[in-house]
Design an enzyme around this catalytic site. Sequence first.
Site, PDB file in Angstrom:
ATOM      1  N   GLU A  61      11.564 -11.150 -18.082  1.00 28.84           N
ATOM      2  CA  GLU A  61      11.201 -10.289 -19.226  1.00 28.84           C
ATOM      3  C   GLU A  61      12.356 -10.162 -20.192  1.00 28.84           C
ATOM      4  O   GLU A  61      13.502 -10.069 -19.740  1.00 28.84           O
ATOM      5  CB  GLU A  61      10.843  -8.884 -18.716  1.00 28.84           C
ATOM      6  CG  GLU A  61       9.555  -8.847 -17.961  1.00 28.84           C
ATOM      7  CD  GLU A  61       9.301  -7.485 -17.323  1.00 28.84           C
ATOM      8  OE1 GLU A  61       9.968  -6.497 -17.685  1.00 28.84           O
ATOM      9  OE2 GLU A  61       8.428  -7.432 -16.453  1.00 28.84           O
ATOM     10  N   VAL A  94       1.404  -5.484 -11.350  1.00 23.16           N
ATOM     11  CA  VAL A  94       2.014  -4.309 -11.989  1.00 23.16           C
ATOM     12  C   VAL A  94       3.295  -3.922 -11.249  1.00 23.16           C
ATOM     13  O   VAL A  94       3.805  -2.820 -11.408  1.00 23.16           O
ATOM     14  CB  VAL A  94       1.039  -3.099 -12.021  1.00 23.16           C
ATOM     15  CG1 VAL A  94      -0.078  -3.313 -13.016  1.00 23.16           C
ATOM     16  CG2 VAL A  94       0.504  -2.796 -10.622  1.00 23.16           C
ATOM     17  N   GLY A  95       3.786  -4.851 -10.395  1.00 22.96           N
ATOM     18  CA  GLY A  95       5.008  -4.569  -9.631  1.00 22.96           C
ATOM     19  C   GLY A  95       6.222  -5.074 -10.396  1.00 22.96           C
ATOM     20  O   GLY A  95       6.719  -4.407 -11.319  1.00 22.96           O
ATOM     21  N   ARG A  96       6.677  -6.248 -10.008  1.00 23.14           N
ATOM     22  CA  ARG A  96       7.787  -6.901 -10.710  1.00 23.14           C
ATOM     23  C   ARG A  96       7.438  -8.373 -10.841  1.00 23.14           C
ATOM     24  O   ARG A  96       6.801  -8.955  -9.953  1.00 23.14           O
ATOM     25  CB  ARG A  96       9.098  -6.761  -9.919  1.00 23.14           C
ATOM     26  CG  ARG A  96       9.708  -5.377  -9.944  1.00 23.14           C
ATOM     27  CD  ARG A  96      10.287  -5.043 -11.328  1.00 23.14           C
ATOM     28  NE  ARG A  96      10.919  -3.734 -11.383  1.00 23.14           N
ATOM     29  CZ  ARG A  96      10.331  -2.604 -11.768  1.00 23.14           C
ATOM     30  NH1 ARG A  96       9.051  -2.617 -12.128  1.00 23.14           N
ATOM     31  NH2 ARG A  96      10.993  -1.468 -11.799  1.00 23.14           N
ATOM     32  N   LEU A 139       0.850  -1.203   0.000  1.00 22.59           N
ATOM     33  CA  LEU A 139       0.000   0.000   0.000  1.00 22.59           C
ATOM     34  C   LEU A 139       0.883   1.250   0.000  1.00 22.59           C
ATOM     35  O   LEU A 139       0.766   2.118   0.850  1.00 22.59           O
ATOM     36  CB  LEU A 139      -0.959  -0.012   1.201  1.00 22.59           C
ATOM     37  CG  LEU A 139      -2.217   0.826   1.022  1.00 22.59           C
ATOM     38  CD1 LEU A 139      -3.162   0.216   0.003  1.00 22.59           C
ATOM     39  CD2 LEU A 139      -2.949   0.999   2.350  1.00 22.59           C
ATOM     40  N   ILE A 153       1.513   3.627  -5.265  1.00 21.73           N
ATOM     41  CA  ILE A 153       0.669   3.002  -6.296  1.00 21.73           C
ATOM     42  C   ILE A 153      -0.530   2.300  -5.633  1.00 21.73           C
ATOM     43  O   ILE A 153      -1.678   2.489  -6.032  1.00 21.73           O
ATOM     44  CB  ILE A 153       1.483   2.002  -7.136  1.00 21.73           C
ATOM     45  CG1 ILE A 153       2.564   2.754  -7.929  1.00 21.73           C
ATOM     46  CG2 ILE A 153       0.581   1.200  -8.076  1.00 21.73           C
ATOM     47  CD1 ILE A 153       3.598   1.877  -8.593  1.00 21.73           C
ATOM     48  N   HIS A 196       5.136  -4.838 -19.912  1.00 20.47           N
ATOM     49  CA  HIS A 196       5.680  -3.854 -18.957  1.00 20.47           C
ATOM     50  C   HIS A 196       5.348  -2.431 -19.421  1.00 20.47           C
ATOM     51  O   HIS A 196       6.227  -1.603 -19.651  1.00 20.47           O
ATOM     52  CB  HIS A 196       7.196  -4.035 -18.794  1.00 20.47           C
ATOM     53  CG  HIS A 196       7.693  -3.541 -17.461  1.00 20.47           C
ATOM     54  ND1 HIS A 196       8.619  -4.195 -16.702  1.00 20.47           N
ATOM     55  CD2 HIS A 196       7.375  -2.439 -16.753  1.00 20.47           C
ATOM     56  CE1 HIS A 196       8.859  -3.526 -15.588  1.00 20.47           C
ATOM     57  NE2 HIS A 196       8.115  -2.443 -15.599  1.00 20.47           N
TER      58      HIS A 196
HETATM   59  O1  LIG Z   1       8.304  -0.488 -13.932  1.00 20.88           O
HETATM   60  C1  LIG Z   1       8.485   0.677 -13.958  1.00 20.88           C
HETATM   61  C2  LIG Z   1       9.002   1.427 -12.859  1.00 20.88           C
HETATM   62  O2  LIG Z   1       9.459   0.808 -11.876  1.00 20.88           O
HETATM   63  O3  LIG Z   1       8.995   2.669 -12.925  1.00 20.88           O
END
Ligand SMILES: O=CC(=O)O
Length: 328
Positions: free
Chosen positions: A274, A243-245, A165, A168, A292
Amino acid sequence: MPAAVDIKQSSETLPLLLLHRFPSFELSFFPVLKTKYTVLDLHADPPGPSFPILSKSVRVMLCVGPTALTSEDLDRYPAVECVVGSSAGINHFDLAACRRRGIHVTSAGDASSDDVADYAVGLALDVLRRVSVADRFVRAGSWPFQKEYTLGSKVSGKRVGIVGLGSIGLRVAKRFEGFNCSIAYNSRKIKSHVSYPYYANVGDLASNSDILIVCCALTNETFHVINKDVMRALGKTGIIVNVGRGALIDEKELVELLVRGDLGGAGLDVFEHEPYVPEELFSLDNVVLSPHNAVITLESFAALEELVLANIEAFFSNKPLRAEVELH
Ligand SMILES: O=CC(=O)O
């Protein structure tokens, strides 16, 4: 390995800046940089004769994108005092080496947090409402012939679990509140400024969620934080959005669960290796795949460029850095 030097001798008093980046990825602010600083471009071609000497006095390294920064890289540039990063996630930097050498590190801060949060919501909507599937269906010319559809699933009112949290995650929460979703979260520590239920254990959060959004930082502690048990807890109707890693999720297990139908679906913007994406996912309509892409907007790039330039200038004029990373 140093490939080139591109030296603007506009003023000998200007310090040096080493640009560490992908070849052929020219951002619009590079020309601005080159008017202000002597820019040593690691990836340009061909090498220049002054590189070996000038690189020894480089004080700032600009690292664009996910270019790894290792302890050996830092050893090659002994005068570096500041690493200016251009991404929110900085797992590709050897932070321990930076700390040992007392090097300041900056990240993208929240320059792209809105865009990443928007994208997380978009992926969840797409997986549940099957937008990409519908698009493929129409483009394939199937509409006039096929009268049966697989039902999607409603987004409004679902239980959303957020892993991480931070800037993002908080934005993801606000957006899903607009869908009348209930929000709960897991993070390293409880956040006193929010009233969402906190789960210290990710598996417990998953058991109580329909949608699990993964947006925490990748560290040694969070590597594969979403393991088989967590995904099993999310269950056959639960969906996961990352949407993290990529390495936050045990990807091998994720693929197996999805292929077997033991997980409801996934919206994935990031992958463990990736740009390799497991091919088993290509035929699954309950999976949305994205390269990504969450930060890739005009607005994010503009904010990022402003931040990067400001941080370089701040460093050289002894002013406070923005989005400086705390090195423990
Ligand atoms: O993945 C993109 C970032 O970490 O900015």
